[in-house]
Design an enzyme around this catalytic site. Structure first.
Site, PDB file in Angstrom:
ATOM      1  N   THR A   1       0.805  -1.226   0.183  1.00  0.00           N
ATOM      2  CA  THR A   1      -0.016   0.031  -0.074  1.00  0.00           C
ATOM      3  C   THR A   1       0.737   1.262  -0.011  1.00  0.00           C
ATOM      4  OG1 THR A   1      -0.325   0.166   2.412  1.00  0.00           O
ATOM      5  CG2 THR A   1      -1.837  -0.992   1.216  1.00  0.00           C
TER       6      THR A   1
ATOM      7  N   ASP B   1       3.880   3.949  -1.611  1.00  0.00           N
ATOM      8  CA  ASP B   1       3.721   5.184  -2.594  1.00  0.00           C
ATOM      9  C   ASP B   1       4.383   4.254  -3.989  1.00  0.00           C
ATOM     10  OD1 ASP B   1       3.338   7.792  -3.612  1.00  0.00           O
ATOM     11  OD2 ASP B   1       5.499   7.610  -4.046  1.00  0.00           O
TER      12      ASP B   1
ATOM     13  N   LYS C   1      16.113  -0.889  -5.055  1.00  0.00           N
ATOM     14  CA  LYS C   1      17.307  -0.322  -4.526  1.00  0.00           C
ATOM     15  C   LYS C   1      16.743   0.708  -3.625  1.00  0.00           C
ATOM     16  CE  LYS C   1      17.520   3.826  -7.327  1.00  0.00           C
ATOM     17  NZ  LYS C   1      17.503   5.014  -6.285  1.00  0.00           N
TER      18      LYS C   1
ATOM     19  N   HIS D   1      15.151  -0.204 -12.030  1.00  0.00           N
ATOM     20  CA  HIS D   1      14.008   0.060 -12.988  1.00  0.00           C
ATOM     21  C   HIS D   1      14.705   0.690 -14.507  1.00  0.00           C
ATOM     22  CE1 HIS D   1      13.757   4.142 -11.482  1.00  0.00           C
ATOM     23  NE2 HIS D   1      13.337   4.438 -12.841  1.00  0.00           N
TER      24      HIS D   1
ATOM     25  N   LYS E   1      13.800  -0.084 -18.760  1.00  0.00           N
ATOM     26  CA  LYS E   1      13.180   1.011 -19.643  1.00  0.00           C
ATOM     27  C   LYS E   1      13.460   0.607 -21.081  1.00  0.00           C
ATOM     28  CE  LYS E   1      13.506   5.264 -16.892  1.00  0.00           C
ATOM     29  NZ  LYS E   1      12.199   5.854 -17.059  1.00  0.00           N
TER      30      LYS E   1
ATOM     31  N   ASP F   1      21.854   8.011  -5.163  1.00  0.00           N
ATOM     32  CA  ASP F   1      20.526   7.583  -5.771  1.00  0.00           C
ATOM     33  C   ASP F   1      20.579   7.363  -7.231  1.00  0.00           C
ATOM     34  OD1 ASP F   1      17.618   7.621  -5.255  1.00  0.00           O
ATOM     35  OD2 ASP F   1      17.728   9.681  -6.274  1.00  0.00           O
TER      36      ASP F   1
ATOM     37  N   HIS G   1      21.635   3.672 -11.688  1.00  0.00           N
ATOM     38  CA  HIS G   1      21.116   3.860 -12.965  1.00  0.00           C
ATOM     39  C   HIS G   1      21.986   4.061 -14.058  1.00  0.00           C
ATOM     40  CE1 HIS G   1      17.411   3.795 -10.748  1.00  0.00           C
ATOM     41  NE2 HIS G   1      17.092   5.107 -10.522  1.00  0.00           N
TER      42      HIS G   1
ATOM     43  N   LYS H   1      18.846  17.344  -9.043  1.00  0.00           N
ATOM     44  CA  LYS H   1      17.454  18.042  -8.965  1.00  0.00           C
ATOM     45  C   LYS H   1      17.264  19.560  -9.131  1.00  0.00           C
ATOM     46  CE  LYS H   1      15.738  14.105  -6.135  1.00  0.00           C
ATOM     47  NZ  LYS H   1      14.916  13.822  -6.987  1.00  0.00           N
TER      48      LYS H   1
ATOM     49  N   ARG I   1      13.354  18.231 -17.488  1.00  0.00           N
ATOM     50  CA  ARG I   1      13.193  17.053 -17.204  1.00  0.00           C
ATOM     51  C   ARG I   1      13.800  16.148 -18.467  1.00  0.00           C
ATOM     52  NH1 ARG I   1       8.029  13.185 -15.798  1.00  0.00           N
ATOM     53  NH2 ARG I   1       9.150  11.080 -15.217  1.00  0.00           N
TER      54      ARG I   1
END
Length: 791
Positions: A41, A43, A181, A211, A215, A269, A274, A367, A372
Site C-alpha cells: 500500500t 507509494d 534499491k 527500473h 526502460k 541515488d 541507473h 534535482k 526533465r
C-alpha cells in the site's frame, strides 16, 4: 465424397480434439503462482507495482497459470484492505484490451487480490497456511511464489529471514524475491547486506531491481550494438569517439523525500546504479548470445573492473538553495544546521583499456534543474573541415543518442546521425522507424538529420521487469558481484566528497551557467565562480599562506588546497632553475597519501611544467608488483604519468621485481637503482626530494627500528615496515641529505600530535626518523597544512 476422404477427415478431427485436450492439459499443469507485494500500500506500489502486476495478469490470463495476489503491510486488515482496493480500482487498462475485455479481466484481478498484514513471524506463517490451503482446496500444484519487497532496505534481511523460515514453497516450485534499491550505502554496507541476505536466500532467488534496466531504450542498447556490429566496430573506440555523456536531469526537488534523500544524495541515488548500468551496457563487450544471462553479467564485471579510480578531483557537486531549509524542517534540525548532501553532480570517468583509453565519460544528474530529460549520447570526432556550406550533412555533428524520454522528444528512441550510417531496426516486431518529425532540435540537430527508431507500444519499466522476474530472466537485474563491483568503484569518490561543501544553486532556469564545469587534464572543476556563499567564513579562513620557521628550517603553512598549489609552484621554480643550470630536473617522489593531492595539481600543469626535461624517481616502494594498487609507482603512474607528456626513458621506477621475485637481496635491486642514480644524476644529488611523514615519525621507508648498518653509506637499501606489506625499498638518509632541496609535506588533523612532538625535539631522535633529514649542502622546507598545524 469417397470413403477414404471421410476417414481422413474424421482422423483429422480426432487429432485436432486430442491436440486441443493436450494444450488444455498443458495449461492446467503450469500450476499456481502466488504474488506477494510486501509494502503493497506504499507509494511505489501505488504508482507502478500494481499496474505492473495487473499487466502481468493480462499477459498471462488463459495461458495456463492461476494466480493469487497479496498486498502486505504493517497495518491491520481492517485498515489496510480499503487502502489496497482503492489502489487496485484505479488501475489503468492496457491499450491492447477493449474496454469490455478490460472490465472483465480487472474484475477477475480484484477477485484474486487481498490484503494481508505482514508484521510478525506469525503473520508470514498465516500467509503460508493460506497459500497451502487454497492450493489444496482447488486441486492445484504450486509453480512458484513471487515476493516483491517494496520496503526500506534496512528491512530486507528481517523479511528474507521470515520468508526463508516460514514461507518457502515446496521444493518443486520456484521462489523469486525482488529487492528495490538502494542496496547499501557504500561498499562495506552493501557487502554486509549481501552477507545477511545470502544466509537466507540463494543468489538465483534474488532479483535486485534497477527500473532503468526495464526502460525500453536501455533494454535494447545491447541489441542495437549487436544488430549494427559491422558498422559500429570500426568506430566504437578512442580513435573515433570524442566523448560520452550520460545525463538525468530533473526539475523536481527532494521535498517530501528528505529523510531518505539526505542519507544518500544524488550520487548514491542515481549515478551508482541507473547511470552506471547505462554506461556498462554502452561500453561492455557485446556478448555472443544476448539470451545468456551469465555471459552478460560476466562482461559487465569485466568492464567495471577496467574503470579508473575516481575521487573528488573528478567530480563537481552542488545543492539547490532551498534544500537545507527542507532538511531543517523535515528532519527537525536547528537553523544553524547545514547538510553537505549533494543534489547535483557532474563526474568524469575514464576506462583503463586499449579500446576506450582517453575517452571522457561525463555523468551528470541533479534535482531542481531547468528541464526533465534523460539520455546517453556518443559524440564522434569530426574528420571533415568544412570551408563552405556548413549545412552540408557531412559537416554536421555525428552522434548516437539513446533517448529515454521527456523534454523536446516525448517518446523513447534511438537516434543515429544520418552522416554516420543507417542502422538496422533493433527489434523488427516491437520497434518501428520514425519518419514523421516534429519541428524540434535534438542536441544540436533537427530531427530530420537523424535516423530514428522507437517502440511500437510504450510499456512502463516496472511492467517489463515484473514480466522478466515471472519468466526467470536475470540479465536485466543486478548480480551480487556486479553490485559490489559498482560500489567498489564509487565508494572512494563518496569518501573523498564527505567533507566537500557543495556549490549552492538557486534552481531551475535561474541556475544559468552556475553549474557548468570544464575539464582540466583528467579532472573537472566548475567553469564559473560561485555567486552564493555556502557558509560564513570563519576568522581562520582569512589566512592564505603563512611562512615561518619549524625545527630551524623554513616552514610554509596554508589550508590544504593553497598549500598544495604553493608546493607545486615551488617545484616548478626548482625545475626551471635546474634546467637552466644542468638541462635536466631530477625529482624523487615518496609514497603514502600525502603526495596524492600534489600529483593531481602537477597533472594540471601538463603544459607549463617542463616535463620533457624532468626525470621522475622514487623515494621508496613497497615490494609488490607495479601493476598492483598497493604500489607507490602505480599511484604516481595513474595520477601523474598518464596525464603528462613525459619521455618514457625519464621515468625510473624502483626495481622491486627481479627474476620473478620481489625484493630478494641477492637479486641486487637496491644496487641496480643506486647505479642508475649515479649514472644519471650529477654527484648523486637529486634536485628535489619530496618526503612525507607517518604518524609514527617515519619518512620514506625508514622506520624507527630500521637497521641500516653499512647500508647507510649506500644510496638505496631494502627495509622492513611494521605494517603490511612489510618489505620495502628506500633511499637512505645519505641519498636524502645529498639533495639540493628537500620538501616535507604533512597534511591532516591526524598529524597534529606528531607536529607538536617534533617541535619539542632538538636535533635527532631515534624514535622519529624524520629528524635525521638534514641536507648537508641543500635546503629543507616543511609544508604543513593548517589542519596538521592547528589541530
Amino acid at each position: 465424397m469417397p470413403r477414404i476422404r471421410w476417414e481422413l477427415l474424421v482422423l483429422a478431427i480426432i487429432c485436432w480434439q486430442r491436440c486441443q485436450t493436450d494444450v488444455q492439459e498443458a495449461k492446467r499443469s503450469l500450476g499456481h503462482v502466488t504474488v506477494v507485494v510486501v509494502g503493497g500500500t506504499g507509494d511505489l506500489a501505488k504508482k507502478y507495482l500494481w499496474q505492473g502486476f495487473f499487466q502481468l495478469y493480462v499477459d498471462q490470463v488463459g495461458k495456463g497459470h492461476t494466480f493469487s495476489f497479496y498486498g502486505g503491510g504493517l497495518s491491520a486488515s481492517e485498515k489496510g484492505t480499503p487502502v489496497l482496493f482503492g489502489i487496485l480500482k484505479d488501475l489503468a487498462c492496457p491499450p491492447e484490451l477493449s474496454s469490455e475485455r478490460c472490465a472483465l479481466v480487472k474484475e477477475q484481478f480484484l477477485h484474486l487480490s487481498q490484503y494481508q498484514q505482514l508484521k510478525s513471524n506469525e503473520d508470514y506463517e498465516k500467509l503460508c497456511q493460506q497459500i497451502k490451503q487454497q492450493v489444496a482446496q482447488e486441486g492445484m500444484t504450486e509453480a512458484g511464489r513471487f515476493f516483491y519487497l517494496s520496503v526500506p532496505a534496512f528491512a530486507y534481511a528481517d523479511i528474507a529471514e521470515k520468508i526463508n523460515s516460514t514461507c518457502r514453497p515446496p521444493s518443486e516450485a520456484w521462489l523469486r524475491v525482488v529487492l528495490e534499491k538502494p542496496f547499501g550505502h557504500d561498499f562495506a554496507s552493501a557487502q554486509l547486506l549481501d552477507r545477511k541476505l545470502s544466509g537466507q536466500l540463494k543468489e538465483e532467488e534474488m532479483y535486485r531491481i534497477d527500473h532503468y534496466l526495464g526502460k525500453q531504450v536501455v533494454s535494447k542498447i545491447l541489441a542495437f550494438r549487436k544488430e549494427n556490429k559491422k558498422l559500429l566496430d570500426p568506430i566504437w573506440n578512442k580513435h573515433h569517439i570524442e566523448r560520452i555523456e550520460i545525463v538525468l536531469k530533473e526539475t523536481l526537488d527532494a521535498k517530501g523525500r528528505i529523510q531518505f534523500y539526505d542519507q544518500y544524495g544524488v550520487i548514491r541515488d542515481v549515478l551508482q546504479n541507473h547511470l552506471t548500468e547505462v554506461m556498462t551496457l554502452m561500453l561492455m563487450k557485446v556478448p555472443s548470445n544476448l539470451s545468456k544471462s551469465l555471459e552478460i553479467l560476466q562482461n559487465k564485471l569485466n568492464f567495471l573492473a577496467s574503470l579508473q579510480h575516481i575521487d573528488s578531483s573528478n567530480a563537481v557537486v552542488g545543492q539547490y538553495q532551498a534544500y537545507n531549509v527542507e532538511v531543517q524542517e523535515e528532519l527537525n534540525k536547528t537553523k544553524n544546521f547545514f547538510s553537505l548532501t549533494p543534489t547535483f553532480a557532474g563526474v568524469i570517468i575514464h576506462v583503463d583499456n586499449a579500446q576506450y583509453e582517453g575517452i571522457p565519460i561525463f555523468m551528470i544528474s541533479g534535482k531542481a534543474l531547468d528541464e526533465r530529460v534523460s539520455y546517453a549520447r556518443v559524440l564522434f570526432k569530426s574528420d571533415v573541415f568544412c570551408v563552405q556550406d556548413p549545412n552540408n550533412v557531412l559537416c554536421k555533428t555525428k552522434q548516437i543518442i539513446f533517448y529515454l524520454g521527456h523534454s523536446n522528444l516525448q517518446y523513447p528512441a534511438i537516434l543515429v546521425s544520418k552522416n554516420l550510417f543507417k542502422p538496422e531496426l533493433v527489434s523488427s516486431g516491437d520497434w518501428k522507424e520514425v519518419t514523421e518529425y516534429k519541428d524540434v532540435n535534438m542536441l544540436g540537430l533537427p530531427l530530420s538529420d537523424y535516423y530514428i527508431q522507437s517502440p511500437v507500444v510504450l510499456r512502463e519499466a516496472y511492467c517489463e521487469l515484473i514480466s522478466q522476474v515471472f519468466s526467470g530472466r536475470k540479465d536485466n537485474f543486478i548480480s551480487a558481484e556486479g553490485l559490489l563491483a559498482s560500489w567498489a568503484f564509487w565508494t572512494p569518490l563518496l569518501e573523498s566528497l564527505s567533507q566537500v561543501y557543495p556549490r549552492i544553486y538557486p534552481g531551475g532556469v535561474s541556475n544559468g551557467n552556475l553549474l557548468n564545469f570544464q575539464v582540466r587534464g583528467n579532472q573537472v572543476a566548475f567553469s564559473h565562480e560561485a555567486v552564493v556563499n555556502v557558509i560564513n567564513p570563519g576568522v581562520d579562513s582569512n589566512f592564505q599562506i603563512m611562512q615561518g620557521k619549524y625545527r630551524s628550517s623554513e616552514m610554509i603553512s596554508a589550508w590544504p588546497q593553497e598549500l598544495v598549489e604553493r608546493l607545486a609552484s615551488d617545484l616548478l621554480q626548482a625545475a626551471q632553475e635546474a634546467i637552466v643550470e644542468e638541462g635536466q630536473f631530477h625529482l624523487a617522489l615518496s609514497g603514502g597519501s600525502s603526495p596524492v593531492a600534489l600529483l593531481h595539481s602537477l597533472a594540471l600543469d601538463q603544459y607549463t611544467f617542463p616535463w620533457r626535461n624532468t626525470h621522475i624517481w622514487q623515494v621508496d616502494e613497497r615490494c609488490v608488483p607495479h601493476t598492483e594498487s598497493g604500489s607507490n609507482f602505480r599511484v604516481i603512474h595513474d595520477l601523474l604519468l598518464q596525464q603528462v607528456r613525459i619521455p618514457y626513458f625519464n621515468i625510473h621506477p624502483m626495481p622491486v621485481l627481479l627474476t620473478q621475485r620481489l625484493c630478494v637481496e641477492e637479486d641486487g635491486g637496491a644496487t641496480l637503482y643506486e647505479k642508475e642514480i649515479n649514472k644519471y644524476i650529477n654527484a648523486s644529488s637529486f634536485h628535489y626530494i619530496l618526503l612525507g611523514v607517518g604518524e609514527d615519525g617515519h619518512t620514506a621507508s625508514l622506520f624507527q627500528d630500521t637497521k641500516l648498518g653499512s647500508a647507510e653509506e649506500h644510496l638505496v637499501t631494502l627495509t622492513e615496515s611494521p605494517i603490511k606489506p612489510h618489505q620495502r625499498m628506500s633511499l637512505t638518509f645519505t641519498a636524502i641529505n645529498k639533495a639540493k632541496k628537500v620538501g616535507v609535506l604533512i597534511m591532516g588533523k591526524n598529524k597534529h600530535e606528531l607536529i607538536t612532538q617534533l617541535s619539542r625535539i632538538k636535533g635527532e631522535s631515534v624514535k622519529y626518523p624524520i629528524t635525521k633529514v638534514q641536507p648537508k649542502n641543500g635546503t629543507l622546507t616543511w609544508y604543513i597544512d593548517y589542519d596538521a598545524l592547528l589541530g
